[in-house]
Design an enzyme around this catalytic site. Sequence first.
Site, PDB file in Angstrom:
ATOM      1  N   HIS A  37       0.846  -1.204   0.000  1.00 25.64           N
ATOM      2  CA  HIS A  37       0.000   0.000   0.000  1.00 25.64           C
ATOM      3  C   HIS A  37       0.877   1.248   0.000  1.00 25.64           C
ATOM      4  O   HIS A  37       0.594   2.222  -0.694  1.00 25.64           O
ATOM      5  CB  HIS A  37      -0.877   0.039   1.258  1.00 25.64           C
ATOM      6  CG  HIS A  37      -1.878  -1.074   1.358  1.00 25.64           C
ATOM      7  ND1 HIS A  37      -1.837  -2.003   2.369  1.00 25.64           N
ATOM      8  CD2 HIS A  37      -2.958  -1.379   0.606  1.00 25.64           C
ATOM      9  CE1 HIS A  37      -2.849  -2.853   2.235  1.00 25.64           C
ATOM     10  NE2 HIS A  37      -3.548  -2.498   1.166  1.00 25.64           N
ATOM     11  N   GLY A 148      -2.646  -1.623  -7.369  1.00 28.75           N
ATOM     12  CA  GLY A 148      -1.512  -2.540  -7.333  1.00 28.75           C
ATOM     13  C   GLY A 148      -1.670  -3.672  -8.342  1.00 28.75           C
ATOM     14  O   GLY A 148      -2.764  -4.217  -8.510  1.00 28.75           O
TER      15      GLY A 148
HETATM   16  P1  AMP Z   1      -6.485  -3.712  -0.525  1.00 21.41           P
HETATM   17  O1  AMP Z   1      -6.335  -2.920   0.723  1.00 21.41           O
HETATM   18  O2  AMP Z   1      -6.003  -5.115  -0.429  1.00 21.41           O
HETATM   19  O3  AMP Z   1      -7.857  -3.564  -1.141  1.00 21.41           O
HETATM   20  O4  AMP Z   1      -5.490  -3.029  -1.571  1.00 21.41           O
HETATM   21  C1  AMP Z   1      -5.536  -1.659  -1.857  1.00 21.41           C
HETATM   22  C2  AMP Z   1      -4.643  -1.399  -3.046  1.00 21.41           C
HETATM   23  O5  AMP Z   1      -3.310  -1.799  -2.736  1.00 21.41           O
HETATM   24  C3  AMP Z   1      -5.070  -2.197  -4.296  1.00 21.41           C
HETATM   25  O6  AMP Z   1      -4.902  -1.402  -5.439  1.00 21.41           O
HETATM   26  C4  AMP Z   1      -4.097  -3.354  -4.274  1.00 21.41           C
HETATM   27  O7  AMP Z   1      -3.858  -3.911  -5.545  1.00 21.41           O
HETATM   28  C5  AMP Z   1      -2.847  -2.690  -3.734  1.00 21.41           C
HETATM   29  N1  AMP Z   1      -1.944  -3.700  -3.169  1.00 21.41           N
HETATM   30  C6  AMP Z   1      -2.263  -4.676  -2.281  1.00 21.41           C
HETATM   31  N2  AMP Z   1      -1.205  -5.461  -2.050  1.00 21.41           N
HETATM   32  C7  AMP Z   1      -0.186  -4.969  -2.807  1.00 21.41           C
HETATM   33  C8  AMP Z   1       1.177  -5.350  -3.007  1.00 21.41           C
HETATM   34  N3  AMP Z   1       1.719  -6.394  -2.396  1.00 21.41           N
HETATM   35  N4  AMP Z   1       1.920  -4.613  -3.869  1.00 21.41           N
HETATM   36  C9  AMP Z   1       1.385  -3.543  -4.510  1.00 21.41           C
HETATM   37  N5  AMP Z   1       0.114  -3.141  -4.361  1.00 21.41           N
HETATM   38  C10 AMP Z   1      -0.668  -3.839  -3.525  1.00 21.41           C
END
Ligand code: AMP
Length: 279
Positions: A37, A148
């Site tokens: 994040h 991400g």
């Molecule tokens: P989430 O909180 O899991 O909904 O993720 C929020 C954002 O962070 C989304 O755009 C995800 O794709 C991105 N994200 C989650 N994990 C990762 C990671 N390991 N590397 C890069 N971006 C990430």
Amino acid sequence: MIIFKSSQLLSHRIEKQKKSGKKTGFVPTMGALHHGHLSLIKSSKSNNDLTICSIFVNPTQFNNAEDFKHYPVTIEKDLELLITHQCDVLFLPSVTEMYPPGYFKKTYALGEIETILEGYYRPGHFQGVCQIVDRLLEIVQPHQLFLGQKDFQQCMVIKKLLTLLDKNEIDLTIVPTAREKDGLAMSSRNLRLNEEQRKIAPSIYKELRLIKDQLNEKPAEALKDEAIENLEKKGFQVDYIEIANSKDLSLTKDINQPVVAVAAASLGSIRLIDNLLLN
Ligand code: AMP
């Protein structure tokens, strides 16, 4: 960092910033923040005058009630991380703020991308993702949106959503997957893995790497089958490992086109996803 819980107050503030010519970058999240994040926050900060992060565990995108119930919440630590990384604004709405009484749930004509792979195993998931992203974009009105690569299919869905909403002026920026030292893709759900599961979890990435390394030596079908077998032997329940066209995620055996290996597998009740571009 300023924290907004009210969408109206946030919109008002952003309007003012935009009028003064400031560029805004937006990072939507569900919290339990990790370095994945934070890499999105960093990208936004280096490209924009104002970086807005949202934390909202969106109930409409969970097809599994238990997964929603156990989704990690670490708000104190999240605040600390956001402040340390100099995020400008945090939007922290309640469920009724995002879905007020009388909220009309739209349906989005996403096409095939909605029902394959993640969409097949998590029916309704991408409609829920679109509902919340639509609402958030309405409120935040960013110049640039950061997602991400870890959620490869989600990136495609949101790209389609921007077209459906006639918001193609928003610059969608996809940030590479941040990984732990042992290769495991960072994910909020990793917090739920027990010690034993945490040791095994990097195997998903290892299998994706093996597929990439052997791509020119063995048929795609054999590579997939081997990867599934190896993961099952280690105790994973595999939903899919597929090789797909990286432009539309259509399944393919032809590796002379841009391809990505995508995987989803569970350890106990914890479902992990990952992907790797193969060429
Ligand atoms: P989430 O909180 O899991 O909904 O993720 C929020 C954002 O962070 C989304 O755009 C995800 O794709 C991105 N994200 C989650 N994990 C990762 C990671 N390991 N590397 C890069 N971006 C990430």
